[in-house]
Write a protein that holds these residues in place. Structure first.
Motif, mmCIF file in Angstrom:
data_model
loop_
_atom_site.group_PDB
_atom_site.id
_atom_site.type_symbol
_atom_site.label_atom_id
_atom_site.label_comp_id
_atom_site.label_asym_id
_atom_site.label_seq_id
_atom_site.Cartn_x
_atom_site.Cartn_y
_atom_site.Cartn_z
ATOM 1 N N ASP A 42 0.825 -1.174 -0.150
ATOM 2 C CA ASP A 42 -0.003 0.029 0.080
ATOM 3 C C ASP A 42 0.847 1.151 0.099
ATOM 4 O OD1 ASP A 42 -2.242 -1.561 0.313
ATOM 5 O OD2 ASP A 42 -1.966 -1.500 2.300
ATOM 6 N N LEU A 43 0.535 2.249 -0.819
ATOM 7 C CA LEU A 43 1.120 3.351 -0.966
ATOM 8 C C LEU A 43 0.301 4.452 -0.332
ATOM 9 C CD1 LEU A 43 3.584 5.270 -1.536
ATOM 10 C CD2 LEU A 43 2.674 5.519 -3.851
ATOM 11 N N ASP A 44 0.186 4.502 1.043
ATOM 12 C CA ASP A 44 -0.988 5.546 1.828
ATOM 13 C C ASP A 44 -0.866 6.902 1.693
ATOM 14 O OD1 ASP A 44 -2.095 2.940 2.580
ATOM 15 O OD2 ASP A 44 -0.979 2.862 4.373
ATOM 16 N N ASP A 63 -2.325 1.119 -4.592
ATOM 17 C CA ASP A 63 -1.888 -0.107 -4.431
ATOM 18 C C ASP A 63 -0.718 -0.409 -5.332
ATOM 19 O OD1 ASP A 63 -3.660 -0.959 -2.379
ATOM 20 O OD2 ASP A 63 -5.105 -1.006 -3.897
ATOM 21 N N VAL A 64 0.263 -1.081 -5.026
ATOM 22 C CA VAL A 64 1.607 -1.190 -5.831
ATOM 23 C C VAL A 64 1.946 -2.623 -5.821
ATOM 24 C CG1 VAL A 64 3.896 -1.033 -6.244
ATOM 25 C CG2 VAL A 64 2.494 1.172 -5.419
ATOM 26 N N ARG A 65 2.012 -3.152 -7.085
ATOM 27 C CA ARG A 65 2.356 -4.760 -7.059
ATOM 28 C C ARG A 65 3.625 -4.537 -8.058
ATOM 29 N NH1 ARG A 65 -2.158 -8.893 -7.775
ATOM 30 N NH2 ARG A 65 -2.004 -8.914 -5.330
ATOM 31 N N VAL A 66 4.373 -5.699 -7.833
ATOM 32 C CA VAL A 66 5.698 -5.935 -8.712
ATOM 33 C C VAL A 66 5.368 -7.581 -8.940
ATOM 34 C CG1 VAL A 66 8.084 -6.086 -9.163
ATOM 35 C CG2 VAL A 66 7.067 -4.131 -7.867
ATOM 36 N N GLN A 67 5.630 -7.842 -10.175
ATOM 37 C CA GLN A 67 5.400 -9.426 -10.703
ATOM 38 C C GLN A 67 6.543 -9.761 -11.737
ATOM 39 O OE1 GLN A 67 1.279 -9.675 -12.103
ATOM 40 N NE2 GLN A 67 0.775 -10.773 -10.486
ATOM 41 N N ARG A 68 7.135 -11.011 -11.750
ATOM 42 C CA ARG A 68 7.634 -11.455 -12.801
ATOM 43 C C ARG A 68 6.981 -12.200 -13.593
ATOM 44 N NH1 ARG A 68 10.442 -16.593 -13.652
ATOM 45 N NH2 ARG A 68 12.502 -16.050 -15.017
ATOM 46 N N ILE A 69 6.690 -11.666 -14.699
ATOM 47 C CA ILE A 69 5.858 -12.466 -15.849
ATOM 48 C C ILE A 69 6.585 -12.962 -17.014
ATOM 49 C CG2 ILE A 69 4.072 -11.748 -17.382
ATOM 50 C CD1 ILE A 69 3.150 -9.580 -15.754
ATOM 51 N N VAL A 70 6.359 -14.360 -17.177
ATOM 52 C CA VAL A 70 6.730 -15.074 -18.127
ATOM 53 C C VAL A 70 5.689 -15.483 -19.374
ATOM 54 C CG1 VAL A 70 8.067 -17.048 -18.828
ATOM 55 C CG2 VAL A 70 8.691 -15.891 -16.563
ATOM 56 N N ILE A 71 5.957 -15.165 -20.387
ATOM 57 C CA ILE A 71 4.942 -15.519 -21.529
ATOM 58 C C ILE A 71 5.777 -16.516 -22.509
ATOM 59 C CG2 ILE A 71 3.419 -14.912 -23.488
ATOM 60 C CD1 ILE A 71 3.189 -12.134 -22.095
#
Length: 163
Positions: A42-44, A63-71
């Motif tokens: 959360d970036l409040d 809201d902040v999310r970081v994902q590693r995405i593989v296609i």
């Protein structure tokens, strides 16, 4: 009275027909697409940064999310859009972004369009990869409980040309 019954019957047929179509929704599912969440936070407080010709501003908590995405090769994200802003940094391979008009732009290390793409807005888009690609993706979305980072969309009419 007779006219009203006909209209009521016609409306019922339309509703039943619609109910049959809804479960088989036209949204396209991802394929060969693996997302691993690295962090959600959360970036409040609001942010107003303007430094070295780079600007970031939020007007409310996010809201902040970081994902590693593989296609995988031949894979697809499916048609979708994101609330807020998404920054996709491509680590390896190449990814092609298809906009709602089915215009394609390919990104990746060493490619003319660079190795970073951004997504925003309410129009559907899709990411595909011919040879596979890995990215690290940062989502910045309006605060919600639970957080919403992706909204599934029906493919646009032009999608029959691109899959």
């Amino acid at each position: 009275m007779k006219f009203s019954r006909v209209r009521l019957l016609a409306a019922g047929v339309v509703l039943v027909g619609s109910a049959v179509l809804v479960p088989g929704a036209f949204a396209s599912a991802p394929s060969g697409f693996t997302a691993t969440t690295l962090v959600t936070a959360d970036l409040d407080q609001t942010v107003k940064i303007n430094s070295d010709r780079v600007k970031l501003q939020t007007k409310e908590p996010t809201d902040v999310r970081v994902q590693r995405i593989v296609i995988a090769a031949g894979g697809s994200s499916g048609w979708h859009h994101h609330p807020g802003v998404v920054i996709i940094a491509i680590d390896s391979g190449s990814l092609t972004f298809w906009d709602s008009e089915c215009n394609a732009t390919t990104y990746g290390p060493g490619l003319p369009n660079g190795s970073v793409l951004t997504e925003s807005g309410d129009e559907p888009g899709q990411v595909t990869s011919v040879n596979g690609g890995t990215s690290y993706t940062t989502f910045i979305a309006p605060s919600a409980d639970p957080p919403v980072f992706r909204i599934e969309d029906n493919p646009p009419p032009c999608a029959t040309r691109v899959g």
